[in-house]
Design a protein around this motif. Structure first.
Motif, PDB file in Angstrom:
ATOM      1  N   THR A   3      30.538   0.881 -24.460  1.00  0.00           N
ATOM      2  CA  THR A   3      31.066   2.209 -24.166  1.00  0.00           C
ATOM      3  C   THR A   3      32.497   2.348 -24.651  1.00  0.00           C
ATOM      4  O   THR A   3      32.874   3.383 -25.228  1.00  0.00           O
ATOM      5  N   GLN A   4      33.295   1.311 -24.461  1.00  0.00           N
ATOM      6  CA  GLN A   4      34.696   1.382 -24.890  1.00  0.00           C
ATOM      7  C   GLN A   4      34.806   1.429 -26.412  1.00  0.00           C
ATOM      8  O   GLN A   4      35.664   2.125 -26.954  1.00  0.00           O
ATOM      9  N   LEU A   5      33.957   0.666 -27.118  1.00  0.00           N
ATOM     10  CA  LEU A   5      34.013   0.715 -28.578  1.00  0.00           C
ATOM     11  C   LEU A   5      33.512   2.064 -29.093  1.00  0.00           C
ATOM     12  O   LEU A   5      34.074   2.620 -30.046  1.00  0.00           O
ATOM     13  N   ALA A  39      29.547   8.587 -38.502  1.00  0.00           N
ATOM     14  CA  ALA A  39      28.475   9.548 -38.238  1.00  0.00           C
ATOM     15  C   ALA A  39      27.844   9.352 -36.862  1.00  0.00           C
ATOM     16  O   ALA A  39      27.521  10.315 -36.179  1.00  0.00           O
ATOM     17  N   ASP A  40      27.672   8.112 -36.451  1.00  0.00           N
ATOM     18  CA  ASP A  40      26.994   7.822 -35.183  1.00  0.00           C
ATOM     19  C   ASP A  40      27.762   6.715 -34.455  1.00  0.00           C
ATOM     20  O   ASP A  40      27.475   5.529 -34.645  1.00  0.00           O
ATOM     21  N   PRO A  41      28.747   7.059 -33.628  1.00  0.00           N
ATOM     22  CA  PRO A  41      29.552   6.048 -32.936  1.00  0.00           C
ATOM     23  C   PRO A  41      28.737   5.100 -32.074  1.00  0.00           C
ATOM     24  O   PRO A  41      29.094   3.924 -31.933  1.00  0.00           O
ATOM     25  N   VAL A  42      27.633   5.589 -31.493  1.00  0.00           N
ATOM     26  CA  VAL A  42      26.800   4.727 -30.643  1.00  0.00           C
ATOM     27  C   VAL A  42      26.147   3.631 -31.484  1.00  0.00           C
ATOM     28  O   VAL A  42      26.196   2.440 -31.152  1.00  0.00           O
ATOM     29  N   PHE A  43      25.551   4.023 -32.610  1.00  0.00           N
ATOM     30  CA  PHE A  43      24.933   3.038 -33.498  1.00  0.00           C
ATOM     31  C   PHE A  43      25.983   2.105 -34.090  1.00  0.00           C
ATOM     32  O   PHE A  43      25.767   0.897 -34.212  1.00  0.00           O
ATOM     33  N   ALA A  44      27.134   2.655 -34.450  1.00  0.00           N
ATOM     34  CA  ALA A  44      28.189   1.852 -35.054  1.00  0.00           C
ATOM     35  C   ALA A  44      28.681   0.763 -34.101  1.00  0.00           C
ATOM     36  O   ALA A  44      28.933  -0.375 -34.513  1.00  0.00           O
ATOM     37  N   ALA A  45      28.819   1.090 -32.828  1.00  0.00           N
ATOM     38  CA  ALA A  45      29.273   0.104 -31.841  1.00  0.00           C
ATOM     39  C   ALA A  45      28.209  -0.971 -31.642  1.00  0.00           C
ATOM     40  O   ALA A  45      28.522  -2.169 -31.587  1.00  0.00           O
ATOM     41  N   ASP A  46      26.954  -0.556 -31.538  1.00  0.00           N
ATOM     42  CA  ASP A  46      25.863  -1.518 -31.356  1.00  0.00           C
ATOM     43  C   ASP A  46      25.761  -2.454 -32.561  1.00  0.00           C
ATOM     44  O   ASP A  46      25.598  -3.676 -32.408  1.00  0.00           O
ATOM     45  N   SER A 104      26.103  -6.563 -32.705  1.00  0.00           N
ATOM     46  CA  SER A 104      24.876  -7.232 -33.152  1.00  0.00           C
ATOM     47  C   SER A 104      25.162  -8.160 -34.331  1.00  0.00           C
ATOM     48  O   SER A 104      24.582  -9.257 -34.426  1.00  0.00           O
ATOM     49  N   MET A 105      26.053  -7.758 -35.214  1.00  0.00           N
ATOM     50  CA  MET A 105      26.405  -8.594 -36.357  1.00  0.00           C
ATOM     51  C   MET A 105      27.122  -9.868 -35.934  1.00  0.00           C
ATOM     52  O   MET A 105      27.007 -10.904 -36.592  1.00  0.00           O
ATOM     53  N   TYR A 126      31.681  -4.907 -42.441  1.00  0.00           N
ATOM     54  CA  TYR A 126      31.664  -3.707 -41.602  1.00  0.00           C
ATOM     55  C   TYR A 126      32.590  -2.638 -42.165  1.00  0.00           C
ATOM     56  O   TYR A 126      32.237  -1.448 -42.187  1.00  0.00           O
ATOM     57  N   MET A 127      33.765  -3.028 -42.592  1.00  0.00           N
ATOM     58  CA  MET A 127      34.725  -2.052 -43.118  1.00  0.00           C
ATOM     59  C   MET A 127      34.190  -1.390 -44.382  1.00  0.00           C
ATOM     60  O   MET A 127      34.475  -0.207 -44.628  1.00  0.00           O
ATOM     61  N   ARG A 128      33.411  -2.114 -45.160  1.00  0.00           N
ATOM     62  CA  ARG A 128      32.842  -1.537 -46.394  1.00  0.00           C
ATOM     63  C   ARG A 128      31.638  -0.649 -46.095  1.00  0.00           C
ATOM     64  O   ARG A 128      31.454   0.384 -46.706  1.00  0.00           O
TER      65      ARG A 128
END
Length: 204
Positions: free
Chosen positions: A132-134, A150-157, A161-162, A195-197
């Motif tokens: 939630t914080q990320l 585009a999708d902060p929820v997916f991006a945080a997950d 996960s990586m 991730y940055m790329r």
């Protein structure tokens, strides 16, 4: 920060509870046994934690404390997005592959079929709070106008996960396998670069 984490009685209780949970499982440990392991009186134990569920949640939160502190200290302007994410990843990797954290993870997975509320408690006390914080941080980046996520929820997950991947599974299946300090540093560096790329798109 509150003074609770440095309270010696509270820390003794958390240490005793962690040892008892890992040695005997959740269902086989009573509050009385935890008080004996701490050792503190039952009155002192209940003064700090009113139930075994509350105590387990505190054990999990205590394990996650360093990562959660790193997350709450983030600001958009502070050190740049890449540096912020590197700090989060470093703290996360230290937590994910810590011996006690892996052991608690195994315990919760083993107990959850009979105690589904245990799995929910674990998720809410640790992973959900961090995710939630990320997510909120990514939304702040969007609002600031510097990035388009585009999708902060997916991006945080995806971020966390990586950092886990196959290595985390192998560590869960082995009581001796642990990444070295150099291996953890290399993992963080590779994940951040990728991730940055691939996930964050800076606005020109």
């Amino acid at each position: 920060m509150t003074s609770e984490p440095t309270d010696p009685k509270r820390q003794a209780i958390l240490s005793g509870a962690t040892r008892m949970f890992l040695a005997h499982g959740y269902r086989n440990v009573s509050m009385e046994k935890i008080a004996q392991a701490a050792p503190v009186s039952k009155a002192t134990l209940y003064n700090h934690f009113d139930s075994k569920n509350a105590l387990l949640a505190a054990v999990i939160s205590d394990l996650c404390e360093s990562l959660l502190q790193t997350m709450t200290q983030l600001t958009i302007e502070s050190d740049g997005v890449e540096n912020n994410l590197t700090q989060i990843a470093t703290s996360a990797v230290d937590l994910i592959y810590a011996e006690d954290a892996l052991a608690i993870y195994r315990l919760v997975v083993a107990e959850s079929p009979d105690f589904p509320e245990l799995g929910q408690l674990f998720y809410q006390s640790g992973p959900q709070a961090v995710l939630t914080q990320l997510e909120d941080y990514f939304r702040q980046l969007n609002a600031d106008g510097s990035y388009h996520i585009a999708d902060p929820v997916f991006a945080a997950d995806a971020f966390f996960s990586m950092l886990k991947g196959d290595l985390h599974l192998r560590c869960l299946l082995s009581k001796t396998l642990r990444p070295s300090a150099d291996e953890k540093k290399r993992l963080v560096s590779q994940v951040i670069a990728f991730y940055m790329r691939g996930m964050l798109h800076a606005k020109s």
